[in-house]
Design a protein around this motif. Structure first.
Motif, short mmCIF file in Angstrom:
data_model
loop_
_atom_site.label_atom_id
_atom_site.label_comp_id
_atom_site.label_asym_id
_atom_site.label_seq_id
_atom_site.Cartn_x
_atom_site.Cartn_y
_atom_site.Cartn_z
N LEU A 64 47.68 33.87 38.93
CA LEU A 64 47.43 35.20 39.47
C LEU A 64 46.35 35.92 38.66
O LEU A 64 45.53 36.65 39.23
N THR A 65 46.34 35.71 37.35
CA THR A 65 45.30 36.32 36.51
C THR A 65 43.92 35.84 36.91
O THR A 65 42.98 36.64 37.05
N VAL A 66 43.78 34.54 37.09
CA VAL A 66 42.49 33.98 37.50
C VAL A 66 42.10 34.49 38.88
O VAL A 66 40.94 34.84 39.13
N LEU A 67 43.06 34.57 39.78
CA LEU A 67 42.79 35.04 41.14
C LEU A 67 42.30 36.48 41.13
O LEU A 67 41.35 36.84 41.84
N ILE A 68 42.94 37.33 40.34
CA ILE A 68 42.53 38.74 40.24
C ILE A 68 41.12 38.83 39.65
O ILE A 68 40.30 39.64 40.10
N GLY A 69 40.84 38.00 38.64
CA GLY A 69 39.51 38.00 38.05
C GLY A 69 38.43 37.68 39.06
O GLY A 69 37.39 38.36 39.12
N PHE A 70 38.65 36.67 39.89
CA PHE A 70 37.65 36.31 40.88
C PHE A 70 37.58 37.32 42.02
O PHE A 70 36.54 37.49 42.65
N GLY A 71 38.70 38.01 42.27
CA GLY A 71 38.65 39.12 43.22
C GLY A 71 37.75 40.23 42.71
O GLY A 71 36.98 40.83 43.47
N VAL A 110 32.32 43.08 42.45
CA VAL A 110 31.13 43.38 41.63
C VAL A 110 29.87 42.83 42.29
O VAL A 110 28.81 43.48 42.30
N LEU A 111 29.96 41.63 42.84
CA LEU A 111 28.78 40.97 43.42
C LEU A 111 28.46 41.44 44.83
O LEU A 111 27.34 41.22 45.30
N ARG A 112 29.40 42.05 45.49
CA ARG A 112 29.19 42.41 46.90
C ARG A 112 27.91 43.21 47.14
O ARG A 112 27.15 42.88 48.05
N PRO A 113 27.61 44.24 46.33
CA PRO A 113 26.36 44.98 46.60
C PRO A 113 25.11 44.14 46.38
O PRO A 113 24.08 44.36 47.02
#
Length: 292
Positions: free
Chosen positions: A121-128, A133-136
């Motif tokens: 879950l920690t890794v999943l939240i990090g990539f979320g 962050v990258l979306r813009p």
């Protein structure tokens, strides 16, 4: 650690200014050259020999570390400073992902999959957080900068694992960083020969000197912090670097991030803190993580 984080963020400011006059290979080359000369003096004064029994381990660490440096410096030139810093500090989450993958591959039925749920879950939240962050950046020409920032975090994690292996092999930190600086100087200057060198005119060239010095001083602060402080506390204080970068970005460059970017940064920091805690519990006494 807080001072080290401030020095790394300040280095980012200098890179941003220098990138207007020099390409990434030049900046990496000069950073490596200045750091190498500084560490040559430091190791001699401390009586640390540069001879090593594990040259191939240093070579691999230098390769992944230099790739990380090139990707990170390019990201700093293309993205808001806080965004580039945050993506590089994703290395904690990447290390957790590597540990998770290794645990799942090696469990062989002895360890239930649900035991790895907190780390997953920690890794999943990090990539979320990365997605936010990258979306813009994918809406404009900064997309390559965003991908470079992500690559810098990934390769920084690989370099960190190699630093851990070198530490277990008995290699002193100053020797490891010296060979890394040497490799960065060679790769950076070789790239400069291929792409062409920019003129070393003042005041533009003056930005190159603090880049190398701030990187080495930040590294020494980080090493001292891990040697003398509680590992979990010190590891989490490194995220002050993102706060310093955000303040620099607003005050010096007028960077403006959408709300989704700030939320993504918060998720990455939160997941990085959690990943550090879970990693320390699973693999204690790893050496300092390197971001420069």
């Amino acid at each position: 650690m807080v001072l080290g984080a401030f020095l790394f963020a300040s280095m980012g400011v200098c890179i941003r200014f220098a990138s207007a006059h020099f390409h990434t290979f030049e900046i990496v080359g000069y950073r490596g050259l200045i750091g190498m000369l500084f560490l040559l003096v430091l190791t001699r004064s401390r009586g640390v020999s540069l001879a090593t029994r594990v040259p191939m381990m240093h070579l691999w660490r230098t390769i992944v570390g230099t790739v990380s440096l090139l990707a990170w410096f390019y990201a700093i030139a293309q993205l808001p400073l806080a965004t580039a810093m945050t993506l590089n500090y994703m290395s904690s989450v990447w290390v957790a992902a590597f540990l998770l993958g290794g645990a799942l591959l090696l469990q062989r039925g002895r360890q239930p999959l649900r035991d790895q749920t907190p780390l997953f879950l920690t890794v999943l939240i990090g990539f979320g957080g990365v997605a936010l962050v990258l979306r813009p950046t994918f809406d404009d020409a900064a997309a390559l900068g965003g991908l470079s920032g992500l690559l810098s975090g990934l390769t920084s994690a690989l370099a960190y694992l190699q630093v851990a292996a070198l530490s277990r092999a008995g290699e002193p930190e100053s020797r490891t960083v010296f060979y890394f600086s040497l490799g960065a100087a060679v790769v950076g200057l070789a790239g400069t020969l291929f792409l062409g060198a920019s003129p070393l005119t003042t005041p533009a060239a003056l930005w190159l000197i603090p880049i190398g010095l701030l990187a080495v001083l930040g590294q020494l602060c980080m090493t001292r912090a891990y040697a003398s402080g509680a590992t979990l506390v010190v590891a989490n204080l490194q995220y002050f670097g993102i706060a310093f970068a955000a303040l620099y970005g607003l005050a010096v460059f007028g960077d403006r991030l959408p709300l989704s970017g700030w939320v993504g940064m918060a998720l990455i920091v939160g997941s990085g803190v959690a990943a550090t805690f879970l990693r320390e519990r699973a693999v204690p006494r790893l050496p300092a993580e390197e971001h420069a």
